[in-house]
Design a protein around this motif. Structure first.
Motif, mmCIF file in Angstrom:
data_model
loop_
_atom_site.group_PDB
_atom_site.id
_atom_site.type_symbol
_atom_site.label_atom_id
_atom_site.label_comp_id
_atom_site.label_asym_id
_atom_site.label_seq_id
_atom_site.Cartn_x
_atom_site.Cartn_y
_atom_site.Cartn_z
ATOM 1 N N THR A 123 -45.268 -19.776 -25.156
ATOM 2 C CA THR A 123 -44.807 -19.403 -23.924
ATOM 3 C C THR A 123 -45.694 -19.280 -22.913
ATOM 4 O OG1 THR A 123 -44.808 -16.988 -24.376
ATOM 5 C CG2 THR A 123 -42.914 -18.088 -25.233
ATOM 6 N N GLN A 128 -39.089 -16.396 -11.538
ATOM 7 C CA GLN A 128 -38.107 -17.246 -12.015
ATOM 8 C C GLN A 128 -38.604 -17.657 -13.561
ATOM 9 O OE1 GLN A 128 -37.168 -20.392 -9.523
ATOM 10 N NE2 GLN A 128 -35.569 -21.442 -11.102
ATOM 11 N N TRP A 133 -37.709 -14.835 -15.682
ATOM 12 C CA TRP A 133 -36.302 -14.450 -16.010
ATOM 13 C C TRP A 133 -35.927 -15.663 -16.958
ATOM 14 C CZ3 TRP A 133 -31.921 -18.024 -15.413
ATOM 15 C CH2 TRP A 133 -30.739 -17.191 -15.344
ATOM 16 N N PHE A 134 -36.397 -16.902 -16.997
ATOM 17 C CA PHE A 134 -35.920 -17.746 -18.238
ATOM 18 C C PHE A 134 -36.488 -17.355 -19.548
ATOM 19 C CE2 PHE A 134 -34.732 -20.745 -14.808
ATOM 20 C CZ PHE A 134 -33.561 -21.221 -15.481
ATOM 21 N N ARG A 135 -37.776 -16.735 -19.477
ATOM 22 C CA ARG A 135 -38.453 -16.326 -20.701
ATOM 23 C C ARG A 135 -37.520 -15.173 -21.270
ATOM 24 N NH1 ARG A 135 -44.538 -14.613 -20.473
ATOM 25 N NH2 ARG A 135 -43.806 -13.093 -22.233
ATOM 26 N N ILE A 149 -34.402 -14.571 -20.914
ATOM 27 C CA ILE A 149 -32.833 -14.986 -21.012
ATOM 28 C C ILE A 149 -32.639 -15.223 -22.658
ATOM 29 C CG2 ILE A 149 -31.349 -17.075 -20.789
ATOM 30 C CD1 ILE A 149 -30.964 -14.987 -18.694
ATOM 31 N N THR A 172 -33.977 -7.788 -17.818
ATOM 32 C CA THR A 172 -33.315 -9.098 -17.595
ATOM 33 C C THR A 172 -32.420 -8.876 -16.173
ATOM 34 O OG1 THR A 172 -33.016 -9.912 -19.676
ATOM 35 C CG2 THR A 172 -31.504 -10.831 -18.071
ATOM 36 N N SER A 174 -33.127 -10.531 -12.772
ATOM 37 C CA SER A 174 -32.233 -11.079 -12.305
ATOM 38 C C SER A 174 -31.944 -10.498 -10.527
ATOM 39 C CB SER A 174 -30.871 -10.743 -12.964
ATOM 40 O OG SER A 174 -30.807 -11.276 -14.113
ATOM 41 N N TRP A 201 -35.342 -17.971 -6.313
ATOM 42 C CA TRP A 201 -34.942 -19.216 -7.004
ATOM 43 C C TRP A 201 -35.326 -20.372 -6.538
ATOM 44 C CZ3 TRP A 201 -32.838 -19.242 -11.980
ATOM 45 C CH2 TRP A 201 -32.228 -20.421 -12.257
ATOM 46 N N LEU A 241 -38.172 -24.970 -19.103
ATOM 47 C CA LEU A 241 -37.754 -23.763 -19.135
ATOM 48 C C LEU A 241 -36.963 -23.624 -20.228
ATOM 49 C CD1 LEU A 241 -36.478 -24.348 -15.265
ATOM 50 C CD2 LEU A 241 -38.193 -22.589 -16.224
ATOM 51 N N ILE A 242 -36.244 -24.618 -20.602
ATOM 52 C CA ILE A 242 -35.431 -24.394 -21.925
ATOM 53 C C ILE A 242 -36.261 -24.104 -23.098
ATOM 54 C CG2 ILE A 242 -34.202 -25.877 -23.802
ATOM 55 C CD1 ILE A 242 -32.893 -27.224 -21.485
ATOM 56 N N ALA A 296 -37.679 -20.161 -23.088
ATOM 57 C CA ALA A 296 -36.634 -19.305 -23.365
ATOM 58 C C ALA A 296 -36.653 -19.186 -24.902
ATOM 59 C CB ALA A 296 -35.043 -19.658 -22.746
#
Length: 314
Positions: free
Chosen positions: A37, A52, A55-57, A59, A202, A206, A213, A225-226, A229
């Motif tokens: 990561t 941002q 945030w993805f981490r 999620i 989170t 957010s 963003w 990003l996927i 996460a």
């Protein structure tokens, strides 16, 4: 230590040796995932705001907590210390954001090495705030660890990058989280602490999303990003399971494997290799940290023996 895990580094019971072995394997895999990561975060800072990326981490773990809530029900949110739990989640969000700000400018291995000052800060705070007994040898280990950090960052020697202060602040935030974990020790379970940390962090991050963003359009960025996460969620869950299964003093030294992965990732992705002084500083920090952990393990065993001696015999 590494700034990532939301779970406090404490175990809930005395496990069997086989459980310690399995826990060690899970902990090693967890930190391998977390090193991934960090690599992805550094790659993503070229295109996205650090907030941002955080945030993805978060999620991935947040979705995992929602699944946990569906399985175990809202009982895992029961706590007598909601303020401490929310504060811990806030620190998690802040430390992760500071780390990514720093790692955007600092080599991965250097950033990882500096985060290892966190256990020494915990030792100092434990002595000063929680009035925990700390012997001379542990104080020497703390001083040696900070010396190792100075060797890594070398202020005044022409290799110092001011961005390293973001990493130092991230480590301080992480150390404060661990102090809060000690205040919660014996009262809230690991699942409860992780749930509060994930939800509060989170929610906090957010709130900032409308201001930072950037809609990703590059397929590579979307894939990163996927991946970040998924890797963050897997790493967290592996460490949670390791701590539930094994003794924290047994598996905690695996955190230092991060420096190995960070060095390899940094070399293959960016061509970065730590210089001689960075390696010396890393070695000093790791050795001091391992000594501190061994002393904590020794004290824990002494405490168990005293309790066993004081207990009435059948």
């Amino acid at each position: 230590m590494a700034i990532h895990p939301s779970a406090p580094l404490r175990a809930q019971r005395n496990p069997a040796p086989s459980d310690n072995t399995r826990g060690t394997i899970l902990m090693a895999l967890g930190f391998f995932a977390f090193a991934g990561t960090d690599l992805l975060a550094k790659l993503l800072t070229e295109s996205l705001h650090p907030g941002q990326i955080v945030w993805f981490r978060l999620i991935g773990l947040f979705l995992g907590v929602l699944v946990l809530l569906c399985i175990k029900g809202p009982k895992i949110l029961r706590t007598a210390h909601p303020g401490i739990q929310i504060s811990r989640g806030t620190l998690a969000a802040v430390s992760a954001t500071l780390f990514i700000f720093g790692v955007s400018k600092v080599p991965l291995a250097d950033a990882t090495a500096v985060t290892f000052i966190a256990p020494f800060v915990v030792t100092v705070a434990g002595a000063l705030v929680l009035k925990e007994p700390v012997g001379m040898r542990r104080w020497l280990a703390v001083a040696t660890g900070f010396l190792g950090m100075l060797i890594v960052i070398r202020p005044g020697f022409g290799v110092f990058d001011p961005a390293i202060f973001f990493i130092v602040l991230a480590a301080l935030c992480f150390a404060t989280r661990q102090i809060l974990s000690r205040l919660l020790s014996g009262e809230d379970g690991i699942a409860t602490t992780v749930a509060y940390t994930s939800i509060s962090a989170t929610v906090l991050i957010s709130l900032a999303m409308p201001f930072v963003w950037i809609t990703p359009t590059d397929p590579r960025v979307i894939a990163y990003l996927i991946a970040i996460a998924i890797a963050a969620a897997i790493g967290e869950l592996l460490i949670i399971r390791a701590l539930e299964m094994a003794q924290a003093v047994v598996v905690a030294p695996l955190q230092y494997s991060l420096i190995i992965w960070a060095t390899l990732y940094g070399y293959f992705a960016f061509g970065d290799l730590p210089d001689r002084w960075t390696l010396i500083g890393c070695a000093i920090i790791v050795a001091s940290g391992l000594f501190t952990l061994s002393r904590e393990r020794f004290r824990a065993r002494q405490k168990e023996r005293k309790i066993g001696t004081a207990s009435p015999k059948d």
